[in-house]
Design a protein around this motif. Structure first.
Motif, PDB file in Angstrom:
ATOM      1  N   GLY A  36       0.792  -1.221   0.000  1.00  0.00           N
ATOM      2  CA  GLY A  36       0.000   0.000   0.000  1.00  0.00           C
ATOM      3  C   GLY A  36       0.823   1.269   0.000  1.00  0.00           C
ATOM      4  N   SER A  37       2.144   1.169  -0.011  1.00  0.00           N
ATOM      5  CA  SER A  37       2.992   2.357  -0.002  1.00  0.00           C
ATOM      6  C   SER A  37       3.879   2.370  -1.243  1.00  0.00           C
ATOM      7  N   VAL A  38       4.394   3.555  -1.555  1.00  0.00           N
ATOM      8  CA  VAL A  38       5.295   3.692  -2.702  1.00  0.00           C
ATOM      9  C   VAL A  38       6.584   2.907  -2.465  1.00  0.00           C
ATOM     10  N   ALA A  39       6.933   2.713  -1.202  1.00  0.00           N
ATOM     11  CA  ALA A  39       8.171   2.009  -0.873  1.00  0.00           C
ATOM     12  C   ALA A  39       8.175   0.575  -1.401  1.00  0.00           C
ATOM     13  N   LEU A  40       6.995  -0.014  -1.612  1.00  0.00           N
ATOM     14  CA  LEU A  40       6.935  -1.385  -2.119  1.00  0.00           C
ATOM     15  C   LEU A  40       7.555  -1.474  -3.507  1.00  0.00           C
ATOM     16  N   GLY A  73      26.474  -2.156  -2.963  1.00  0.00           N
ATOM     17  CA  GLY A  73      27.145  -1.638  -1.778  1.00  0.00           C
ATOM     18  C   GLY A  73      26.597  -0.291  -1.359  1.00  0.00           C
ATOM     19  N   VAL A  74      26.387   0.593  -2.365  1.00  0.00           N
ATOM     20  CA  VAL A  74      25.784   1.895  -2.075  1.00  0.00           C
ATOM     21  C   VAL A  74      24.288   1.740  -1.815  1.00  0.00           C
ATOM     22  N   GLY A  75      23.684   0.723  -2.431  1.00  0.00           N
ATOM     23  CA  GLY A  75      22.241   0.527  -2.302  1.00  0.00           C
ATOM     24  C   GLY A  75      21.791   0.239  -0.889  1.00  0.00           C
ATOM     25  N   VAL A  76      22.653  -0.394  -0.080  1.00  0.00           N
ATOM     26  CA  VAL A  76      22.290  -0.684   1.310  1.00  0.00           C
ATOM     27  C   VAL A  76      22.076   0.616   2.082  1.00  0.00           C
ATOM     28  N   LEU A  77      23.006   1.566   1.917  1.00  0.00           N
ATOM     29  CA  LEU A  77      22.880   2.855   2.582  1.00  0.00           C
ATOM     30  C   LEU A  77      21.684   3.629   2.036  1.00  0.00           C
ATOM     31  N   ALA A  78      21.484   3.560   0.718  1.00  0.00           N
ATOM     32  CA  ALA A  78      20.347   4.256   0.104  1.00  0.00           C
ATOM     33  C   ALA A  78      19.025   3.678   0.601  1.00  0.00           C
ATOM     34  N   ALA A  79      18.981   2.355   0.768  1.00  0.00           N
ATOM     35  CA  ALA A  79      17.754   1.713   1.241  1.00  0.00           C
ATOM     36  C   ALA A  79      17.414   2.150   2.660  1.00  0.00           C
ATOM     37  N   ILE A  80      18.439   2.297   3.514  1.00  0.00           N
ATOM     38  CA  ILE A  80      18.203   2.747   4.885  1.00  0.00           C
ATOM     39  C   ILE A  80      17.600   4.145   4.890  1.00  0.00           C
ATOM     40  N   ILE A  81      18.085   5.008   3.986  1.00  0.00           N
ATOM     41  CA  ILE A  81      17.557   6.373   3.917  1.00  0.00           C
ATOM     42  C   ILE A  81      16.141   6.378   3.343  1.00  0.00           C
ATOM     43  N   VAL A  82      15.927   5.630   2.265  1.00  0.00           N
ATOM     44  CA  VAL A  82      14.622   5.626   1.596  1.00  0.00           C
ATOM     45  C   VAL A  82      13.555   4.992   2.472  1.00  0.00           C
ATOM     46  N   PHE A  83      13.921   3.886   3.144  1.00  0.00           N
ATOM     47  CA  PHE A  83      12.945   3.140   3.934  1.00  0.00           C
ATOM     48  C   PHE A  83      12.963   3.521   5.415  1.00  0.00           C
ATOM     49  N   GLN A  84      13.457   4.709   5.742  1.00  0.00           N
ATOM     50  CA  GLN A  84      13.548   5.102   7.151  1.00  0.00           C
ATOM     51  C   GLN A  84      12.208   5.023   7.881  1.00  0.00           C
TER      52      GLN A  84
END
Length: 282
Positions: A36-40, A73-84
């Protein structure tokens, strides 16, 4: 370990099957959390890139593996920011279900029992009845194991003695404090005009407004009990664990509050309206 069976050049062992099952459960829980969210869509995109990375690495495509590896490798950090927000909600859900966060563990202690039982429900019931008669909306949160400090700080701290007149004054339509929730903690009105998290569940009936959605959202991540007075219909409702008990009379409201806050087994004078359950985001 003896392999269970062989699939091409792969030897499948019992530990591999267990590993796959655990990953499947984890991915399913993440899917439910993000539904139900854009994060999906973002999560599915990252998952697709990771699966592609595994395929090209297994195929021995070194150049593409290096490029995708750097991205992951960068995606892990980006995911933490996006999915906060989702990560925070997930951790709140875990904390809500842990044994040490369960209020029942401490009810046996004398000081805890005294603290819980001296809360008078009469001011809330009388205020809700009066507000409902005037079609004045209200949102009152009863904190249980958590003091809800984070949500209290989003509003105006009051720390006042509980009374019907004060509750009526706060939710008066001309009051600057009426827009938001009142948080009750430590048998006092801790804060008013507080902002609550709104549920992202798409199955909520259209008849429920923003107050009901905020009450459901808070009950999804905490063990709080939320009292809602609808401004449109004047109906009184209680929300706990993402379940909504609507159209309650004063007698039913007292019974439900005693049951939810003090774990009593009183029987209502008349059967309340059936609870409308909303699926938790967890």
């Amino acid at each position: 370990m003896i392999p269970l069976f062989t699939l091409g050049f792969l030897e499948i062992e019992l530990l591999d099957v267990l590993d796959i099952l655990l990953v499947t459960v984890l991915l399913y829980q993440l899917y439910k959390l993000l539904t139900g969210s854009v994060a999906l869509k973002i999560f599915l995109g990252l998952l697709s890139i990771y699966l592609l990375y595994l395929v090209v690495r297994a195929a021995g495509m070194e150049l593409l593996s290096i490029i995708l590896g750097q991205f992951m490798g960068v995606g892990v950090l980006a995911a933490i920011i996006v999915f906060q927000p989702e990560i925070r909600r997930f951790l709140l859900l875990i904390g809500k279900t842990t044994a040490f966060n369960n209020d029942r563990l401490f009810r046996g202690f004398p000081w805890r029992r005294d603290q819980v039982e001296k809360l008078s429900l009469t001011p809330f019931i009388e205020a809700a009845k009066s507000l409902a008669a005037k079609n004045t909306g209200a949102l009152i949160v009863f904190a249980k194991s958590s003091e809800l400090k984070y949500y209290a700080e989003s509003g105006d701290l009051i720390d006042a003695v509980i009374s019907k007149r004060l509750l009526m004054s706060i939710f008066n339509k001309t009051s600057p404090l009426h827009d938001g929730a009142v948080i009750i903690s430590g048998n006092r009105i801790k804060a008013a005009r507080c902002i609550l998290p709104v549920t992202e569940n798409n199955d909520i009936p259209a008849s429920m407004g923003l107050r009901h959605r905020a009450a459901i959202g808070l009950s999804e991540v905490t063990d709080s009990v939320v009292l809602v007075v609808s401004e449109e219909t004047g109906q009184i409702a209680l929300v706990r664990n993402a379940e909504v008990y609507r159209n309650l009379s004063s007698a039913d409201l007292r019974v439900k509050l005693n049951q939810f806050l003090f774990d009593t087994d009183q029987k209502p004078a008349a059967a309340p309206a059936p609870a409308e359950k909303s699926v938790s985001a967890a």
